[in-house]
Design a protein around this motif. Structure first.
Motif, PDB file in Angstrom:
ATOM      1  N   PRO A   1      -1.579  39.368 -27.616  1.00 38.40           N
ATOM      2  CA  PRO A   1      -0.556  38.422 -27.164  1.00 38.40           C
ATOM      3  C   PRO A   1      -0.359  38.478 -25.653  1.00 38.40           C
ATOM      4  N   ASN A   2      -0.332  37.325 -25.034  1.00 38.34           N
ATOM      5  CA  ASN A   2      -0.126  37.169 -23.585  1.00 38.34           C
ATOM      6  C   ASN A   2      -1.275  37.707 -22.737  1.00 38.34           C
ATOM      7  N   ALA A   3      -2.358  38.106 -23.375  1.00 40.46           N
ATOM      8  CA  ALA A   3      -3.515  38.609 -22.623  1.00 40.46           C
ATOM      9  C   ALA A   3      -4.784  37.860 -22.984  1.00 40.46           C
ATOM     10  N   GLY A   4      -4.804  37.244 -24.158  1.00 43.19           N
ATOM     11  CA  GLY A   4      -6.001  36.541 -24.599  1.00 43.19           C
ATOM     12  C   GLY A   4      -6.961  37.458 -25.326  1.00 43.19           C
ATOM     13  N   VAL A   5      -8.240  37.125 -25.263  1.00 41.09           N
ATOM     14  CA  VAL A   5      -9.272  37.901 -25.956  1.00 41.09           C
ATOM     15  C   VAL A   5      -9.775  39.009 -25.048  1.00 41.09           C
ATOM     16  N   VAL A   6      -9.844  40.225 -25.588  1.00 42.43           N
ATOM     17  CA  VAL A   6     -10.349  41.377 -24.839  1.00 42.43           C
ATOM     18  C   VAL A   6     -11.350  42.128 -25.713  1.00 42.43           C
ATOM     19  N   VAL A   7     -12.177  42.925 -25.061  1.00 43.22           N
ATOM     20  CA  VAL A   7     -13.088  43.800 -25.797  1.00 43.22           C
ATOM     21  C   VAL A   7     -12.245  44.824 -26.553  1.00 43.22           C
ATOM     22  N   SER A   8     -12.550  45.023 -27.821  1.00 35.46           N
ATOM     23  CA  SER A   8     -11.749  45.910 -28.667  1.00 35.46           C
ATOM     24  C   SER A   8     -11.749  47.338 -28.139  1.00 35.46           C
ATOM     25  N   ARG A   9     -10.560  47.950 -28.200  1.00 33.88           N
ATOM     26  CA  ARG A   9     -10.445  49.363 -27.867  1.00 33.88           C
ATOM     27  C   ARG A   9     -10.648  50.185 -29.140  1.00 33.88           C
ATOM     28  N   PRO A  10     -11.386  51.292 -29.058  1.00 33.58           N
ATOM     29  CA  PRO A  10     -11.609  52.105 -30.254  1.00 33.58           C
ATOM     30  C   PRO A  10     -10.311  52.726 -30.749  1.00 33.58           C
ATOM     31  N   ASP A  11     -10.114  52.686 -32.032  1.00 31.74           N
ATOM     32  CA  ASP A  11      -8.951  53.292 -32.669  1.00 31.74           C
ATOM     33  C   ASP A  11      -9.416  54.557 -33.394  1.00 31.74           C
ATOM     34  N   TYR A  12      -8.800  55.693 -33.082  1.00 32.28           N
ATOM     35  CA  TYR A  12      -9.274  56.976 -33.597  1.00 32.28           C
ATOM     36  C   TYR A  12      -9.306  56.998 -35.122  1.00 32.28           C
ATOM     37  N   ASP A  13      -8.239  56.542 -35.756  1.00 37.15           N
ATOM     38  CA  ASP A  13      -8.194  56.571 -37.217  1.00 37.15           C
ATOM     39  C   ASP A  13      -9.280  55.693 -37.823  1.00 37.15           C
ATOM     40  N   ARG A  14      -9.524  54.534 -37.192  1.00 37.06           N
ATOM     41  CA  ARG A  14     -10.583  53.654 -37.706  1.00 37.06           C
ATOM     42  C   ARG A  14     -11.962  54.294 -37.533  1.00 37.06           C
ATOM     43  N   LEU A  15     -12.173  54.965 -36.391  1.00 43.30           N
ATOM     44  CA  LEU A  15     -13.454  55.634 -36.173  1.00 43.30           C
ATOM     45  C   LEU A  15     -13.681  56.723 -37.221  1.00 43.30           C
TER      46      LEU A  15
END
Length: 214
Positions: A58-72
């Motif tokens: 929100p308010n930034a647009g599309v960005v390259v995803s940041r890695p999420d530790y739990d998801r990794l």
């Protein structure tokens, strides 16, 4: 430029690290840079979002995803099981000669040893991808192939980050040599165990270098 071409170009930049986590992807700028339309860029970004490579903020647009530790950690749970199974099936279904190319690639004094010594992550990662592609092909199990293909991009990014930690390329090289030896011998149980061990040591590095990697 077609949407598919735009998607491929942006995907390559993300997977290579040229576009880093958090980098913004403005449609107008990308359309001008790539010589295409905003619509082509927008639809390409939607496809990359489905691959979990980009996200909308929100308010930034599309960005390259940041890695999420739990998801990794979740990805590693799945990869350990699937890649271990792939190694088991490949060992059962292959002949020793099927592994000649990988033996040469991972051999003492071979290309991957040189890449590890020079810190060439791109070359080393390409070798790991070749190992994966060979094992998946020889495992010859359609559903398993579909599942591993589904997480290919995320696992590629994960491997790149882990390989950046001190000594990981040398450690990974030694582990893959053992896996390949078991595959050549057709020892399915050992091949699976060794590949799962390889994934476990990578997970350990993810935890140890969490702040650096994320």
């Amino acid at each position: 430029m077609k949407r598919q071409t735009v998607e491929v170009k942006l995907r390559e930049r993300i997977l290579s690290g040229t576009l880093a986590p958090g980098d913004r992807l403005p449609e107008v700028q990308l359309a001008e840079e790539l010589g295409t339309t905003r619509f082509a860029v927008r639809t390409a970004l939607q496809a990359l979002e489905a691959r979990k490579l980009v996200e909308r903020i929100p308010n930034a647009g599309v960005v390259v995803s940041r890695p999420d530790y739990d998801r990794l950690q979740e990805i590693y749970d799945v990869l350990e099981l699937l890649e271990g199974l792939a190694a088991r099936l490949a060992a059962q279904k292959s002949a020793p000669s099927d592994w000649a190319a990988l033996q040469a690639l991972f051999a003492d004094g071979g290309p991957l040893e040189e890449a590890a010594e020079n810190g060439d992550i791109d070359a080393f990662l390409a070798g790991i991808d070749q190992y994966r592609d060979t094992v998946i092909r020889l495992a010859d199990q359609d559903f398993l192939t579909e599942m591993l293909t589904g997480v290919r991009d995320q696992s590629h990014l994960l491997r790149r980050r882990i390989l950046m930690t001190p000594g990981r390329m040398q450690e990974s090289l030694a582990e893959h040599r053992q896996v390949i030896d078991a595959l050549v011998c057709g020892d399915a149980e050992v091949a699976e165990q060794l590949k799962r061990h390889n994934m476990q040591t990578a997970r350990t590095r993810l935890s140890r270098y969490r702040e650096f990697l994320l």
